[in-house]
Write a protein that holds these residues in place. Structure first.
Motif, PDB file in Angstrom:
ATOM      1  N   CYS A  51      12.885 -27.886 -61.435  1.00 13.64           N
ATOM      2  CA  CYS A  51      13.354 -28.387 -60.408  1.00 13.64           C
ATOM      3  C   CYS A  51      12.123 -28.212 -58.741  1.00 13.64           C
ATOM      4  O   CYS A  51      12.158 -28.270 -58.470  1.00 13.64           O
ATOM      5  N   VAL A  52      12.090 -26.506 -59.678  1.00  7.37           N
ATOM      6  CA  VAL A  52      11.166 -25.782 -59.062  1.00  7.37           C
ATOM      7  C   VAL A  52       9.781 -27.006 -59.357  1.00  7.37           C
ATOM      8  O   VAL A  52       8.589 -26.235 -57.475  1.00  7.37           O
ATOM      9  N   LEU A  53       9.218 -26.848 -59.932  1.00  7.27           N
ATOM     10  CA  LEU A  53       8.324 -27.763 -60.045  1.00  7.27           C
ATOM     11  C   LEU A  53       8.107 -29.117 -59.707  1.00  7.27           C
ATOM     12  O   LEU A  53       6.753 -29.634 -59.448  1.00  7.27           O
ATOM     13  N   GLU A  54       8.986 -29.672 -60.295  1.00  9.26           N
ATOM     14  CA  GLU A  54       8.682 -31.015 -58.975  1.00  9.26           C
ATOM     15  C   GLU A  54       8.275 -31.561 -58.641  1.00  9.26           C
ATOM     16  O   GLU A  54       7.299 -32.572 -58.436  1.00  9.26           O
ATOM     17  N   PRO A  55       8.326 -30.870 -57.433  1.00 12.16           N
ATOM     18  CA  PRO A  55       7.603 -31.539 -56.302  1.00 12.16           C
ATOM     19  C   PRO A  55       5.777 -31.351 -56.597  1.00 12.16           C
ATOM     20  O   PRO A  55       4.976 -32.015 -56.004  1.00 12.16           O
ATOM     21  N   SER A  56       5.848 -30.125 -57.187  1.00  9.28           N
ATOM     22  CA  SER A  56       3.888 -30.471 -57.297  1.00  9.28           C
ATOM     23  C   SER A  56       3.714 -30.774 -58.959  1.00  9.28           C
ATOM     24  O   SER A  56       2.441 -31.205 -59.585  1.00  9.28           O
ATOM     25  N   ARG A  57       4.330 -32.229 -59.186  1.00  9.34           N
ATOM     26  CA  ARG A  57       4.505 -32.049 -60.884  1.00  9.34           C
ATOM     27  C   ARG A  57       2.875 -32.862 -61.211  1.00  9.34           C
ATOM     28  O   ARG A  57       2.328 -32.624 -61.834  1.00  9.34           O
ATOM     29  N   GLN A  58       3.008 -34.296 -60.040  1.00 13.37           N
ATOM     30  CA  GLN A  58       2.414 -34.813 -60.387  1.00 13.37           C
ATOM     31  C   GLN A  58       0.614 -34.534 -59.991  1.00 13.37           C
ATOM     32  O   GLN A  58      -0.627 -34.201 -60.608  1.00 13.37           O
ATOM     33  N   GLU A  59       0.806 -33.523 -58.953  1.00 10.99           N
ATOM     34  CA  GLU A  59      -0.826 -32.876 -58.481  1.00 10.99           C
ATOM     35  C   GLU A  59      -1.170 -31.806 -59.815  1.00 10.99           C
ATOM     36  O   GLU A  59      -2.227 -31.846 -60.340  1.00 10.99           O
ATOM     37  N   VAL A  60      -0.149 -31.179 -60.840  1.00 12.82           N
ATOM     38  CA  VAL A  60      -0.396 -30.676 -61.522  1.00 12.82           C
ATOM     39  C   VAL A  60      -1.188 -31.381 -62.567  1.00 12.82           C
ATOM     40  O   VAL A  60      -1.987 -30.957 -63.335  1.00 12.82           O
ATOM     41  N   LEU A  61      -0.283 -32.407 -63.396  1.00 10.50           N
ATOM     42  CA  LEU A  61      -1.176 -33.646 -63.892  1.00 10.50           C
ATOM     43  C   LEU A  61      -2.547 -33.817 -63.536  1.00 10.50           C
ATOM     44  O   LEU A  61      -3.238 -33.203 -64.014  1.00 10.50           O
ATOM     45  N   ASN A  62      -2.723 -33.848 -62.440  1.00 19.08           N
ATOM     46  CA  ASN A  62      -4.211 -34.630 -62.064  1.00 19.08           C
ATOM     47  C   ASN A  62      -4.972 -33.696 -62.284  1.00 19.08           C
ATOM     48  O   ASN A  62      -6.383 -33.654 -62.651  1.00 19.08           O
ATOM     49  N   SER A  63      -4.960 -32.109 -61.229  1.00 14.49           N
ATOM     50  CA  SER A  63      -5.483 -31.130 -61.776  1.00 14.49           C
ATOM     51  C   SER A  63      -6.101 -30.505 -63.131  1.00 14.49           C
ATOM     52  O   SER A  63      -7.281 -30.463 -63.807  1.00 14.49           O
ATOM     53  N   HIS A  64      -5.090 -30.585 -63.648  1.00 11.19           N
ATOM     54  CA  HIS A  64      -5.236 -30.388 -65.715  1.00 11.19           C
ATOM     55  C   HIS A  64      -6.375 -31.438 -65.819  1.00 11.19           C
ATOM     56  O   HIS A  64      -7.236 -30.739 -66.962  1.00 11.19           O
ATOM     57  N   ALA A  65      -5.706 -32.664 -65.472  1.00  5.82           N
ATOM     58  CA  ALA A  65      -6.847 -33.943 -66.110  1.00  5.82           C
ATOM     59  C   ALA A  65      -8.516 -32.880 -65.515  1.00  5.82           C
ATOM     60  O   ALA A  65      -9.252 -33.570 -65.956  1.00  5.82           O
ATOM     61  N   THR A  66      -8.376 -32.686 -64.747  1.00  7.76           N
ATOM     62  CA  THR A  66     -10.083 -33.454 -64.132  1.00  7.76           C
ATOM     63  C   THR A  66     -10.543 -31.508 -64.173  1.00  7.76           C
ATOM     64  O   THR A  66     -11.501 -31.723 -64.599  1.00  7.76           O
ATOM     65  N   PHE A  67      -9.717 -30.914 -64.418  1.00 10.77           N
ATOM     66  CA  PHE A  67     -10.822 -29.253 -64.983  1.00 10.77           C
ATOM     67  C   PHE A  67     -10.535 -28.949 -66.415  1.00 10.77           C
ATOM     68  O   PHE A  67     -10.690 -28.126 -66.604  1.00 10.77           O
ATOM     69  N   ARG A  68      -9.512 -29.610 -66.971  1.00 11.38           N
ATOM     70  CA  ARG A  68      -9.208 -28.915 -68.535  1.00 11.38           C
ATOM     71  C   ARG A  68     -10.377 -28.830 -69.226  1.00 11.38           C
ATOM     72  O   ARG A  68     -10.992 -28.085 -70.455  1.00 11.38           O
ATOM     73  N   ASP A  69     -11.749 -30.073 -68.771  1.00 12.24           N
ATOM     74  CA  ASP A  69     -13.095 -29.477 -70.100  1.00 12.24           C
ATOM     75  C   ASP A  69     -13.934 -29.009 -69.157  1.00 12.24           C
ATOM     76  O   ASP A  69     -14.817 -28.879 -69.735  1.00 12.24           O
ATOM     77  N   SER A  70     -13.697 -28.484 -68.313  1.00  9.02           N
ATOM     78  CA  SER A  70     -15.391 -27.933 -66.918  1.00  9.02           C
ATOM     79  C   SER A  70     -15.181 -26.375 -67.251  1.00  9.02           C
ATOM     80  O   SER A  70     -16.880 -26.109 -67.106  1.00  9.02           O
ATOM     81  N   GLY A  71     -14.928 -26.135 -67.683  1.00  3.51           N
ATOM     82  CA  GLY A  71     -14.756 -24.698 -68.055  1.00  3.51           C
ATOM     83  C   GLY A  71     -14.006 -23.449 -67.513  1.00  3.51           C
ATOM     84  O   GLY A  71     -14.211 -22.390 -67.530  1.00  3.51           O
ATOM     85  N   ILE A  72     -13.893 -24.303 -66.656  1.00  4.76           N
ATOM     86  CA  ILE A  72     -13.020 -22.596 -65.061  1.00  4.76           C
ATOM     87  C   ILE A  72     -12.107 -22.537 -65.969  1.00  4.76           C
ATOM     88  O   ILE A  72     -11.215 -24.049 -66.074  1.00  4.76           O
TER      89      ILE A  72
END
Length: 655
Positions: free
Chosen positions: A46-67
């Motif tokens: 329930c706590v993570l639900e409001p930021s769920r999509q933002e987390v998925l987008n950030s993960h997709a964007t930066f997961r291969d960046s080395g950051i």
């Protein structure tokens, strides 16, 4: 969309209904370990639900960046944890529910995933899936809204309390081991923190540490942090309490981890407070060695043996002495509560660094168990002589869920104000309670008004009907050993002399050949037998076979001419500290037994004076109120009334 919100009991009843799906496939003892982790999972979700999509987008964007993704994803959730899975309890599907749920759990950040490891959640998922109820339970929990905005921290604590208490009732387990009722928690944290209100107000934004050595589900830690937050209007910038804790049981430790993951500090929002909550035995595996805290609070288990921790505790006591936690002494093995008391005292911040305060709930045994020189007495002595005990509050009975025994709330401090130095306040709050509907053994609560009354009495620090301000030496005494002469006469009959000769292999047979009759002392017997000296072993046999104790006989003398003591008449007297033992002895002993004397070889190890120092805290002594017996005429009148009533009843039967 969640369908269920409400009070702790309403939510608990809804969640508990999932147990209906567990009957037959699971034991009662498994219900709690199944239901509780799903409750925690839903809370995190329930706590993570409001930021769920933002987390998925950030993960997709930066997961291969080395950051380093951890920092980015925490910023996205605005909490110190996250989940990068596309799944949630409501969209696991009915076909691969178990596989998808485990995938969901695996995508939590490490600090959240460990919560489910401690419940062996993967095994639980497998068993639920095999029983064919996993999908239904996931769907049910997806309907419960446990977001902090809907279910505040205190309500959630009550929910955990309700569930755990119900688990304990269902399986007859000792839920009191990790449950402290809310009213007791509120009182303890108020007594702990309220005295520093003025200091908080004069030091805006002050950062202080808070420690619970047996933190359980985190109730004390959360309540103390809430207590400060509730008073934020009093301060320009509210103080910050940084929590630390240790817990023995993995399941309750997991609940506490969850609570701390969901808390953020205004001064450091990204800080992961769950890292400060450690798993393991505080007594034998202290995760905070050498650390000190400004505030400490605890409710250790009552009357539990510490034999599992004995090797480590004994080693620390022997090797580190007062540089360790257990220098003053060790209690008996069947109750480790005083070990927790010493640990808490050892963790208080030094006065040079602002000092420390502590609150701990204990049973009655630490007040008085153990006589002078015992481990328990030496622990009390160390606490009192170092002026660490500020107050002790006697709580009402029947306020805990699974025990009705009397309990006491100790307040420790190494920064006492002047009016409290050298003194201890005893508060008898046993009569301050409100009756409630039975919850196990809990039939009473301390209401908000009664808590305020206790706090007012505590703050006043004055004598009153239920409050006593006492010099710490009032609890001390010096135990002296009182001896009286061994008085014996001797009857040298043929039979007894023969027995003595047999026992000593005839070593004195010649001397006793013609010695017969009664002798009023050993000296006259020896004179008749021509014996000047006898080995101690033979003398012991002589006294046992021929000697007869006689209060009219002459005192026995040893080989040096000293009066021998009678072990059967040996006694101890507890002389109050501050009173001269000679004056006490003359008045209380010699006046009744003029031939008595004090054994001056019995001396205290610390001050080397005659008599062994002891301390005990006897509440009844200070608050006892004499109630005169009823008059015989009143009792007689009642008996006659009862007799008349019985006669009337018998008359009705025989008519």
């Amino acid at each position: 969309m969640a369908e269920t919100t409400g009070t702790a009991s309403t939510l608990a009843d809804f969640i508990w209904k999932n147990a209906e799906y567990l009957w037959g496939d699971f034991k009662h003892t498994d219900f709690g370990k199944i239901i509780l982790p799903f409750t925690l999972l839903r809370r995190l979700e329930c706590v993570l639900e409001p930021s769920r999509q933002e987390v998925l987008n950030s993960h997709a964007t930066f997961r291969d960046s080395g950051i380093h993704l951890d920092v980015i994803l925490r910023q996205a959730t605005r909490y110190p944890f996250y989940n990068t899975s596309k799944y949630a309890l409501g969209n696991l599907g009915s076909g691969k529910t178990a596989q998808n749920l485990l995938d969901y759990i695996s995508h939590f950040s490490d600090n959240a995933r460990v919560i489910f490891d401690q419940f062996d959640f993967s095994n639980t998922v497998s068993r639920l899936n095999k029983a064919g109820v996993l999908y239904k339970i996931c769907q049910n929990f997806a309907k419960v809204d446990l977001h902090p905005n809907e279910v505040p921290d205190r309500v959630m604590s009550n929910l955990y309390e309700h569930l755990i208490r119900r688990f304990g009732a269902e399986v007859n387990e000792g839920a009191e081991d990790f449950m402290t009722p809310r009213d007791v928690v509120h009182l303890a944290t108020s007594l702990l923190l309220d005295p520093d209100d003025a200091f908080f107000a004069s030091h805006p934004g002050l950062i202080r540490t808070l420690y619970d050595q047996t933190c359980g589900t985190g109730g004390f830690l959360s309540d103390a942090m809430n207590h400060v937050a509730d008073h934020s209007s009093h301060y320009k910038v509210p103080p910050v309490l940084v929590p630390y804790g240790q817990e023995l049981e993995p399941e309750t430790h997991a609940v506490c981890l969850t609570a701390m993951l969901l808390r953020t500090l205004e001064t450091d929002p990204g800080r992961d407070l769950s890292k400060n909550i450690k798993l393991g035995s505080t007594l034998s595996a202290d995760h905070f060695k050498g650390e000190r805290f400004h505030y400490s609070v605890s409710n250790p288990p009552f009357g539990k043996k510490w034999e599992k921790d004995a090797d480590a505790v004994n080693l620390e006591h022997k090797e580190k002495k007062y540089e360790g936690r257990f220098g003053p002494g060790l209690p008996r093995i069947n109750d480790g509560s005083m070990l927790f008391l010493m640990n808490l005292a050892s963790k208080m911040e030094l006065p040079a660094n602002g000092g420390g305060r502590a609150a701990i709930v204990l049973s009655g045994s630490p007040l008085f168990n153990g006589g002078a020189g015992s481990g328990e007495s030496e622990i009390r002595r160390w606490l009192l002589e170092n002026d660490l005990v500020e107050a002790i509050v006697a709580l009402p009975t029947e306020i805990f869920f699974r025990t009705g025994i009397g309990t006491y709330l100790w307040i420790l401090s190494n920064k006492k104000p002047e009016n409290r130095k050298g003194r201890v306040q005893l508060i008898n709050a046993t009569g301050l309670w409100t009756a409630i509907k039975n919850e196990g053994n809990k039939r009473r609560i301390i209401s908000d008004e009664q808590r305020a009354q206790i706090l007012e009495i505590y703050a006043a620090a004055q004598d009153g009907p239920i409050s006593k301000m006492l010099d710490y030496r009032t609890f001390g005494y010096r135990r002296i050993t009182v001896e009286r002469p061994l008085r014996m006469r001797f009857e040298a009959s043929d039979e007894w002399v023969a027995n003595f000769n047999a026992m000593t292999n005839g070593a004195h047979a010649e001397a006793f050949t013609k010695v017969r009759g009664n002798f009023d002392s050993l000296q006259t017997l020896f004179a008749a037998a021509g014996i000047k000296k006898m080995p101690k072993g033979h003398l012991k046999e002589l006294m046992a076979v021929i000697g007869i104790k006689d209060p009219e006989a002459q005192p026995m003398l040893d080989e040096k001419g000293n009066v021998m003591p009678d072990s059967d008449l040996r006694d101890n007297e507890n002389v109050p500290l501050g009173q001269d033992i000679r004056d006490y002895f003359a008045k209380e002993v010699l006046a009744h037994v003029p031939d008595a004397w004090i054994d001056e070889t019995k001396r205290d190890e610390k001050d080397k004076k005659v008599g062994i120092v002891g301390y005990e805290i006897n509440f009844n002594r200070f608050f006892y109120q004499y109630v005169p017996p009823r008059k015989l005429t009143d009792i007689d009148a009642d008996l006659k009334a009862v007799e008349a009533e019985i006669a009337d009843l018998l008359g009705e039967v025989t008519e």
